[in-house]
Scaffold this motif. Structure first.
Motif, PDB file in Angstrom:
ATOM      1  N   UNK A  85      13.404  23.894 101.195  1.00 44.83           N
ATOM      2  CA  UNK A  85      13.987  24.911 102.076  1.00 44.83           C
ATOM      3  C   UNK A  85      14.600  24.288 103.327  1.00 44.83           C
ATOM      4  N   UNK A  86      14.020  23.186 103.777  1.00 48.67           N
ATOM      5  CA  UNK A  86      14.482  22.560 105.018  1.00 48.67           C
ATOM      6  C   UNK A  86      15.580  21.527 104.795  1.00 48.67           C
ATOM      7  N   UNK A  87      15.492  20.791 103.669  1.00 48.85           N
ATOM      8  CA  UNK A  87      16.365  19.628 103.498  1.00 48.85           C
ATOM      9  C   UNK A  87      17.230  19.655 102.254  1.00 48.85           C
ATOM     10  N   UNK A  88      16.978  20.566 101.328  1.00 44.16           N
ATOM     11  CA  UNK A  88      17.734  20.571 100.083  1.00 44.16           C
ATOM     12  C   UNK A  88      17.174  19.571  99.100  1.00 44.16           C
ATOM     13  N   UNK A  89      17.941  19.265  98.055  1.00 40.90           N
ATOM     14  CA  UNK A  89      17.506  18.334  97.008  1.00 40.90           C
ATOM     15  C   UNK A  89      18.347  17.071  97.061  1.00 40.90           C
ATOM     16  N   UNK A  90      17.762  15.973  96.615  1.00 37.92           N
ATOM     17  CA  UNK A  90      18.473  14.700  96.671  1.00 37.92           C
ATOM     18  C   UNK A  90      19.334  14.450  95.446  1.00 37.92           C
ATOM     19  N   UNK A  91      19.092  15.193  94.362  1.00 39.66           N
ATOM     20  CA  UNK A  91      19.866  14.988  93.132  1.00 39.66           C
ATOM     21  C   UNK A  91      19.743  16.218  92.250  1.00 39.66           C
ATOM     22  N   UNK A  92      20.634  16.293  91.266  1.00 40.16           N
ATOM     23  CA  UNK A  92      20.553  17.386  90.310  1.00 40.16           C
ATOM     24  C   UNK A  92      19.290  17.331  89.484  1.00 40.16           C
ATOM     25  N   UNK A 106      24.075  25.096  95.248  1.00 39.62           N
ATOM     26  CA  UNK A 106      25.382  25.217  95.890  1.00 39.62           C
ATOM     27  C   UNK A 106      25.784  23.919  96.585  1.00 39.62           C
ATOM     28  N   UNK A 107      24.805  23.241  97.177  1.00 39.23           N
ATOM     29  CA  UNK A 107      25.087  21.991  97.882  1.00 39.23           C
ATOM     30  C   UNK A 107      25.225  20.807  96.934  1.00 39.23           C
ATOM     31  N   UNK A 108      24.659  20.908  95.725  1.00 38.48           N
ATOM     32  CA  UNK A 108      24.607  19.778  94.804  1.00 38.48           C
ATOM     33  C   UNK A 108      25.773  19.763  93.821  1.00 38.48           C
ATOM     34  N   UNK A 110      29.786  13.497  87.738  1.00 34.04           N
ATOM     35  CA  UNK A 110      29.419  14.306  88.899  1.00 34.04           C
ATOM     36  C   UNK A 110      28.554  15.466  88.420  1.00 34.04           C
ATOM     37  N   UNK A 111      27.875  16.093  89.342  1.00 36.42           N
ATOM     38  CA  UNK A 111      27.003  17.215  88.996  1.00 36.42           C
ATOM     39  C   UNK A 111      27.844  18.470  88.819  1.00 36.42           C
ATOM     40  N   UNK A 112      27.800  19.016  87.616  1.00 39.25           N
ATOM     41  CA  UNK A 112      28.594  20.193  87.283  1.00 39.25           C
ATOM     42  C   UNK A 112      27.662  21.385  87.020  1.00 39.25           C
ATOM     43  N   UNK A 113      28.198  22.591  86.939  1.00 36.66           N
ATOM     44  CA  UNK A 113      27.340  23.767  86.735  1.00 36.66           C
ATOM     45  C   UNK A 113      26.482  23.714  85.476  1.00 36.66           C
ATOM     46  N   UNK A 114      26.971  23.054  84.404  1.00 36.19           N
ATOM     47  CA  UNK A 114      26.192  23.013  83.171  1.00 36.19           C
ATOM     48  C   UNK A 114      24.904  22.228  83.325  1.00 36.19           C
ATOM     49  N   UNK A 115      24.777  21.454  84.407  1.00 30.02           N
ATOM     50  CA  UNK A 115      23.512  20.786  84.708  1.00 30.02           C
ATOM     51  C   UNK A 115      22.410  21.818  84.902  1.00 30.02           C
ATOM     52  N   UNK A 116      22.771  22.978  85.445  1.00 31.18           N
ATOM     53  CA  UNK A 116      21.784  23.979  85.839  1.00 31.18           C
ATOM     54  C   UNK A 116      21.841  25.258  85.010  1.00 31.18           C
ATOM     55  N   UNK A 117      22.989  25.572  84.450  1.00 30.73           N
ATOM     56  CA  UNK A 117      23.155  26.881  83.812  1.00 30.73           C
ATOM     57  C   UNK A 117      23.526  26.728  82.344  1.00 30.73           C
ATOM     58  N   UNK A 118      22.547  27.002  81.481  1.00 34.54           N
ATOM     59  CA  UNK A 118      22.795  27.033  80.041  1.00 34.54           C
ATOM     60  C   UNK A 118      22.438  28.402  79.491  1.00 34.54           C
ATOM     61  N   UNK A 139      28.748  33.417  93.561  1.00 35.90           N
ATOM     62  CA  UNK A 139      29.511  32.355  94.223  1.00 35.90           C
ATOM     63  C   UNK A 139      29.691  31.116  93.350  1.00 35.90           C
ATOM     64  N   UNK A 140      28.898  31.004  92.283  1.00 37.94           N
ATOM     65  CA  UNK A 140      29.044  29.857  91.390  1.00 37.94           C
ATOM     66  C   UNK A 140      30.136  30.067  90.340  1.00 37.94           C
ATOM     67  N   UNK A 141      30.645  31.283  90.236  1.00 39.04           N
ATOM     68  CA  UNK A 141      31.601  31.611  89.176  1.00 39.04           C
ATOM     69  C   UNK A 141      32.822  30.693  89.149  1.00 39.04           C
ATOM     70  N   UNK A 142      33.462  30.373  90.276  1.00 33.95           N
ATOM     71  CA  UNK A 142      34.651  29.515  90.203  1.00 33.95           C
ATOM     72  C   UNK A 142      34.353  28.123  89.642  1.00 33.95           C
ATOM     73  N   UNK A 143      33.178  27.604  89.926  1.00 35.81           N
ATOM     74  CA  UNK A 143      32.843  26.270  89.446  1.00 35.81           C
ATOM     75  C   UNK A 143      32.486  26.301  87.961  1.00 35.81           C
ATOM     76  N   UNK A 144      31.822  27.365  87.542  1.00 32.60           N
ATOM     77  CA  UNK A 144      31.536  27.532  86.112  1.00 32.60           C
ATOM     78  C   UNK A 144      32.845  27.652  85.339  1.00 32.60           C
TER      79      UNK A 144
END
Length: 300
Positions: free
Chosen positions: A162-169, A205-207, A220-228, A238-243
Motif C-alpha cells: 500500500x505504501x510502496x507498490x510492487x517491485x516486479x510483475x 497500474x504502476x507495473x 515488458x510487463x503487459x496486461x496478460x501477466x495479470x489478466x487471464x 482504466x486497464x481497458x486501453x492496455x488490454x
C-alpha cells in the motif's frame, strides 16, 4: 489464431501444461494437474526439477514451490485438506531457505548455480527479492492454520504494498494469489481486504508498461501477466486501453507454428539447456496468451 495456438499447446506441451490446458479449455479434471506436478515434487514436499524451465535445480526451492502452488490454485486444484497441500506445508515449515533474521524466504538459493539456470536465479547477497515468494507462502500457511509468524508477515507485506507498490510483475502476482486465497478461505482480521485490493490495482497500474508500442518488441510487463480471466477482482475500466493494445499486438507476435515465443535470454553459458528450456517455455507462454485471448474475445 486461437485455434492455431491451441494446436501448438496440444502438440508441444509437457504433461503439466497439457493438463492445465485441458482444465481451462476441455473441462479437464483438476486432479490431472495435481498428478502432473508429482514428478517435480521432492520427498521433503517442496518442488524443483525445472518446474520453471529457467531453473534446473532438482532440489526443492521456495520459488519453485510457490510456482507449484500458483499452478494448483489457477487450475482449481489447490485443496488445503489434501495430502499434496500438507506435504507442501511440511516443506515450508521445515525452515529450508527461510532467512529467520530477515523473515523472508529466499528468491534465489545457492544450489541453483550448480545446474543450468538463467542468470536471475544466481544468489546475490541473502538471496531475498522483495516479497516474492514470501507473501504467497505466508498466505498459504495462514490458510493451512500453521503456527508461525505468518499473519504478521502478511500484515507487513500488504502494508508495504500500500505504501510502496510492487517491485516486479512476479512479486505482484504473489500478492494477487495471497489476496485471492485469503478471500476464498474467508480468512479475516489479518488484512483489510478492500484496502489490499485497491493497493493491488494501484500496483498493477504502476507495473504494466504504458508504452504500448513496446508490447510487440520487448520483454515488458503487459496486461496478460495479470489478466487471464475477465472475472478478475482486480480488473478495472482504466486497464481497458492496455488490454486492447496487447490484443492488437498478439497476431504479429504469433509464430507460423501457432505458438508464442519467449523474449528473453539466460545470459549464462548453457546453450543446449536454454534451447530445451525454450521448447518447454513456449507452450506455457502460448497457453497464457490463449487464455488472455479467450478472456477478451471481442476486445474491451
Amino acid at each position: 489464431m486461437r485455434e492455431a495456438a491451441a494446436r501448438f499447446v496440444e502438440q508441444h506441451a509437457r504433461p503439466l501444461e497439457l493438463a492445465q490446458y485441458r482444465v481451462f479449455f476441455a473441462k479437464g479434471d483438476p486432479n490431472e494437474v495435481v498428478n502432473a506436478l508429482l514428478p517435480f515434487q521432492n520427498a521433503d514436499g517442496g518442488f524443483g526439477h525445472a518446474l520453471e524451465p529457467d531453473n534446473w535445480n532438482p532440489d526443492s526451492t521456495p520459488i519453485t514451490t510457490n510456482d507449484a502452488l500458483l499452478r494448483l490454485y489457477d487450475a482449481g486444484a489447490l485443496d488445503l485438506n489434501s495430502g499434496t497441500a500438507k506435504h507442501i506445508a511440511q516443506y515450508l515449515l521445515s525452515g529450508a531457505e527461510f532467512d529467520a533474521h530477515a523473515m523472508r524466504w529466499r528468491f534465489a538459493v545457492s544450489g541453483n548455480i550448480d545446474h543450468p539456470h538463467a542468470i536471475w536465479w544466481e544468489r546475490r547477497g541473502d538471496g531475498i527479492f522483495g516479497w516474492n515468494p514470501t507473501v504467497s507462502l505466508a498466505a498459504f500457511l495462514v490458510c493451512m492454520h500453521a503456527e508461525g509468524p505468518w499473519e504478521a508477515l502478511l500484515t507487513e507485506a500488504f502494508d508495504t504494498l500500500a505504501q510502496s507498490g510492487a517491485s516486479s510483475g512476479d512479486e505482484l502476482t504473489c500478492f494477487m494469489f495471497a489476496w485471492e486465497l485469503l478471500t476464498r478461505e474467508q480468512i479475516e482480521g489479518i488484512i483489510d481486504g478492500e484496502r489490499a485490493r485497491t493497493a493491488i490495482i494501484r500496483a498493477i497500474d504502476a507495473t504494466v508498461c504504458r508504452d504500448t508500442a513496446r508490447y510487440s518488441t520487448e520483454y515488458v510487463t503487459t496486461p496478460s501477466t495479470f489478466f487471464r480471466s475477465a472475472d478478475s477482482p482486480f480488473l478495472v475500466e482504466s486497464f481497458a486501453p492496455f488490454i486492447q493494445a496487447e490484443l492488437e499486438t498478439l497476431p504479429a507476435r504469433q509464430a507460423p507454428d501457432g505458438g508464442f515465443d519467449i523474449s528473453w535470454q539466460w545470459h549464462t553459458d548453457y546453450p543446449e539447456a536454454f534451447a530445451q528450456a525454450r521448447n518447454w517455455w513456449r507452450p506455457r507462454v502460448t497457453l497464457d496468451k490463449l487464455r488472455f485471448l479467450t478472456a477478451f474475445p471481442d476486445g474491451v
